[in-house]
Design a protein around this motif. Sequence first.
Motif, short mmCIF file in Angstrom:
data_model
loop_
_atom_site.label_atom_id
_atom_site.label_comp_id
_atom_site.label_asym_id
_atom_site.label_seq_id
_atom_site.Cartn_x
_atom_site.Cartn_y
_atom_site.Cartn_z
N ALA A 16 27.29 71.53 25.94
CA ALA A 16 28.63 70.96 25.81
C ALA A 16 28.87 70.55 24.36
CB ALA A 16 28.80 69.76 26.73
N GLU A 17 30.12 70.46 24.02
CA GLU A 17 30.48 70.03 22.67
C GLU A 17 30.45 68.50 22.60
OE1 GLU A 17 34.59 70.40 20.90
OE2 GLU A 17 33.58 72.01 19.79
N ILE A 18 29.62 67.96 21.71
CA ILE A 18 29.43 66.51 21.58
C ILE A 18 30.07 66.07 20.27
CG2 ILE A 18 27.78 64.62 21.61
CD1 ILE A 18 27.79 66.38 24.09
N ILE A 62 20.37 60.39 14.98
CA ILE A 62 20.85 61.17 16.13
C ILE A 62 20.50 62.63 15.87
CG2 ILE A 62 22.80 61.75 17.60
CD1 ILE A 62 22.19 58.76 17.52
N GLU A 63 19.82 63.25 16.84
CA GLU A 63 19.42 64.65 16.72
C GLU A 63 19.98 65.43 17.91
OE1 GLU A 63 15.07 64.69 14.78
OE2 GLU A 63 15.20 63.53 16.63
N LEU A 64 20.31 66.70 17.67
CA LEU A 64 20.81 67.60 18.71
C LEU A 64 19.92 68.85 18.76
CD1 LEU A 64 24.68 67.49 18.02
CD2 LEU A 64 23.32 65.98 19.49
N ALA A 65 19.84 69.43 19.96
CA ALA A 65 19.06 70.66 20.12
C ALA A 65 19.62 71.46 21.28
CB ALA A 65 17.58 70.35 20.36
N ASP A 66 19.40 72.76 21.21
CA ASP A 66 19.78 73.62 22.32
C ASP A 66 18.66 73.74 23.35
OD1 ASP A 66 22.29 74.21 21.21
OD2 ASP A 66 21.42 75.78 19.95
N PRO A 114 30.97 65.50 13.48
CA PRO A 114 31.76 66.69 13.81
C PRO A 114 31.35 67.27 15.16
CG PRO A 114 31.00 66.79 11.54
CD PRO A 114 30.30 65.62 12.16
N PRO A 115 32.29 67.63 16.00
CA PRO A 115 31.94 68.18 17.32
C PRO A 115 30.94 69.32 17.20
CG PRO A 115 34.30 67.77 17.18
CD PRO A 115 33.75 67.55 15.80
N THR A 116 29.85 69.19 17.95
CA THR A 116 28.74 70.15 17.87
C THR A 116 28.25 70.46 19.28
OG1 THR A 116 28.06 69.19 15.74
CG2 THR A 116 26.48 70.62 16.86
N THR A 117 28.01 71.73 19.57
CA THR A 117 27.55 72.13 20.90
C THR A 117 26.04 71.93 21.00
OG1 THR A 117 29.34 73.72 21.13
CG2 THR A 117 27.42 74.00 22.56
N LEU A 127 28.09 59.43 25.82
CA LEU A 127 28.28 60.55 24.91
C LEU A 127 29.77 60.81 24.82
CD1 LEU A 127 25.46 63.05 26.01
CD2 LEU A 127 25.40 61.30 24.21
N LEU A 128 30.25 61.12 23.63
CA LEU A 128 31.68 61.26 23.40
C LEU A 128 32.04 62.71 23.13
CD1 LEU A 128 32.06 58.21 20.99
CD2 LEU A 128 32.25 58.23 23.48
N LYS A 129 33.21 63.08 23.62
CA LYS A 129 33.71 64.42 23.35
C LYS A 129 35.23 64.38 23.37
CE LYS A 129 34.00 67.60 26.40
NZ LYS A 129 33.78 68.68 27.38
N MET A 130 35.84 65.38 22.77
CA MET A 130 37.30 65.52 22.86
C MET A 130 37.61 66.18 24.20
SD MET A 130 38.19 64.11 20.09
CE MET A 130 39.93 64.38 20.32
N LEU A 131 38.35 65.47 25.04
CA LEU A 131 38.64 65.98 26.38
C LEU A 131 39.83 66.92 26.36
CD1 LEU A 131 38.17 62.79 28.59
CD2 LEU A 131 36.49 64.52 27.93
N SER A 132 39.77 67.93 27.20
CA SER A 132 40.91 68.84 27.37
C SER A 132 42.00 68.14 28.16
CB SER A 132 40.46 70.10 28.10
OG SER A 132 40.08 69.78 29.43
N ALA A 133 43.19 68.77 28.19
CA ALA A 133 44.30 68.19 28.96
C ALA A 133 43.93 68.04 30.42
CB ALA A 133 45.54 69.07 28.80
N GLU A 134 43.19 69.01 30.96
CA GLU A 134 42.80 68.94 32.36
C GLU A 134 41.80 67.80 32.59
OE1 GLU A 134 42.72 71.62 30.50
OE2 GLU A 134 44.37 72.82 31.34
#
Length: 919
Positions: A797-799, A819-823, A846-849, A873-880
């Motif tokens: 997901a985009e974080i 803060i670290e991110l990994a796939d 910056p939003p990162t998957t 965890l925060l993300k930009m939510l879609s309209a839906e």
Amino acid sequence: MKKRHLLGTFLALMALGGSARVFAAGKAVAPAKESPASVVSPVIDYLSPEDEAKTFFLQPGYELQLVVSDPIIKEPVLTVFDGNGRMFVAEMRSYMQDVNGSNQRAKNSRVSVHWSSKHNGVYDKHAIFADNLVLPRMVLPLANGAVINETDSDDFYLYTDTKGDGIADKKTMFFSGGQRGGNLEHQASGLIWDIDNYLYMAMNPYRLRVQGKNVVRENISINGGQWGTTQDNYGKQWFVNAGAESGPLYYQTPSQYGYYSVSGESPPDFPEVYPLIGLADVQGGTVRFRPEQKSLNHFTATCGGEIYRGDRLPADLRGDFFFAEPVGRLIRRAKIEVRDGISYLSNAYDKSEFIRSTDPDFRPVNLANAPDGTLYITDMYRGIIQERDWVGAGSYLRGVVEKFHLEKNIGRGRIWRVVYKGIKPGPQPEMLREKPAKLVSNLAHPNGWWRDTAQKLIVLSGDKSVVPALQEMARSNPNPLARIHAIWTLDGLDAFDAAFLREKLQDTNAEVRVAAIRASERLYQKGDHSIPAIVEPCGKDPDPNVILQVLESASFVKWPDWQTFLTATINASSSKGVKDIGSQLGGGAYRSPSAPAIVAPAPPPSRFTSEEKRILERGEIIYKQLCFACHAQNGRGTPFQGAAAGATLAPPLSGSKTATGYGDGIISVVLKGLSGPVEGKNYSAQMVPMESNDDDWIAAVISYVRNNFGNHSTFITPADVARVRSAIQAHTNAWTLDELGDTLPQPMRNRHQWKLTSNYSAASLPLAIDGNLATGFNTRIPQRPGMWVQIELPEAAEIAGVELDAGTAIQNYPRSYKIELADDGINWKVIATGHSSAVRNQILFPPTTATFIRIMQTGLDPGYSWCINELNLLKMLSAEELLQPPELFPLLDGAVSVTDQPGNPPPPETHERTPFTVE
């Protein structure tokens, strides 16, 4: 003159009768009496001064005379006088020239000067003293010119007329304060030379003093004033504040000692006003006017106050506080009564005002004691009085302005003189031509303006040949006011010493003793440490005003062991004023006899860096200059006069989700303003845009709010403000919370599907996402680098950020983090690092998957564990997604696993929380 449609004025005039008279340019107008407020017609054009005069209603016996008007002056905001009685008028010629306030910072404003060539009170000579200015705010005549300050600057320049033609031809720096920004209503004003020889002003938390060829600055308490400053006969400054909607503020002590209020210092209905005009051109809508009459119901724009200290109006006016309410087209006269050391205010008239008008364009903004012993009124005479941030598109006020075409009435202005039937104005002075020896006699003049001006000119001269004459006046003049001015003139010449202090502490008049004690402060500051022993016995004076001055001086200059002295003196006094005001001095240093012994608490951990402390200090100054008026000193909202119990002008900041939430959100609000309901409540005070202030200013005040009033949240940096400012540049209107929420990252709504692991106390991880701020994840041992919590998402997901909230464990925030991110949970990428000083941290990036998110605690604190009472965890939510309800269930226990870091086994599980004692 334009044809005017004024049905309301016509109806009011039809019912006239009584004894009050109005004069315009020396011509008497028919007698008038009060009438109920009348609703005006929808077309309002300006009136000539003669016709405007017919709309005034004064108390019996008082009259108005026109002094000077348009086209000679335009948009006047301030009137002051020099030692020869010349009248200086600050003209804001670019102010609100259309409904949008276009080009307000144009350099076309000026300070004009006017005088009477025949010395008969008729101002027949006029000149442009200083031109091409940016909205001049302060003018202070000195001995050889006038100090002028312009908008967006804390610089003061001395303008000098060397040719004597009324036109300044020399400009020199008087005091360099640097540039500033902000709304036009939120900058300094009202520069005065106080009786203590310091220069005070509204808004700025400092005072100035002329010392030889230098001007020095001394930081003092914030005064709470907004437009205009005045002093009474004893040098106590008086201010009004439009934002607080209560009129005068913090008038119990001179402003340098702090801002104090006493319960019952004015009656509950004091802010209620009684206009004669039914035109509800108010900011904030219906809560501010009477529905049927459409008349203003309480103070909303108080400004330009003056304590009347003249000698050519009835004696019962002397010492009264007059201030303008331009939205109500009226002037309030407030009686001041000092009882037992407490100043009490009341309206001089029962459900009425000193001066009122039915002319919608009558806009009194300033009052001034005049050399002729009368009171002058600066009438800006215009349609719109509010600055553009309060007349924004879609606002209630905008609709009224456009309905009545108020934006079309610009470019005029009048100065009026208040006189009383049978009393002629006094003579014009010529003090600029007089030697200091002659000026000394003016210190006993019955007109306070003469006394103030003579003292100022003697001090500026530096001529110590008059010291013997001043000492003699201070000793033997029968007028206590003359003795007081003599003391302060000696102080200004550096000729007041400890020996003379001892002498004047025996004066029979209490206010003379007060002046001597206050003057002793500079002696102590200059190194005479005998002062406390000389002054302390006055703590037992029979007059509570003297006792209070001793306490004020002791706490202000910080005598040795002043807190103990303050406590002992208050405990020994039976005076209500000494107890109520004295107990607030020095930040509440007083301790009652029943209070337990003070035990010094253990010092808290170093929460803020030196840079963060600097930011907080600046933010505190800004807040107490500006924000307190609506949000209150305690951040809980200023009580709204006349509204329901518990109602406040603006939303509380204490515990505010908007203030302490995502940094970008509160930055956006401060930059662009906020309208509409906040958490389901509507507020009358509008949050106006502050984007004209620089990034440092915005960052400082937001950081202060987010870390005071019980709030503990992340700091805002100037870089944060710059980034948000750029991103929302195209947004032109104030935000609503709904609009704002759509632009901000939101908590992810699938916490029940997360898999959490940690190398410490993993069994407590479910408490980090159970929706309860009182419980949470706890490492159980003090913080050390390498502690981590890991989140595995059910799918990539985009974080856009991480939110860590320590909740009730206010000292257990991470001292620093990574803060670290990994796939894949193996190949980690560092996305954010930082230092933390807040209970609630929003770490945006910056939003990162990613599928895996690891939060690493990298700080060291031997006294406190690391707690996460709520994790998002925060993300930009879609309209839906925005339409979906948030999750209402906690993390399932089966989603938690425990991972121990090799060589660092988890500690035994306990229920202990911080702090820890490490042996």
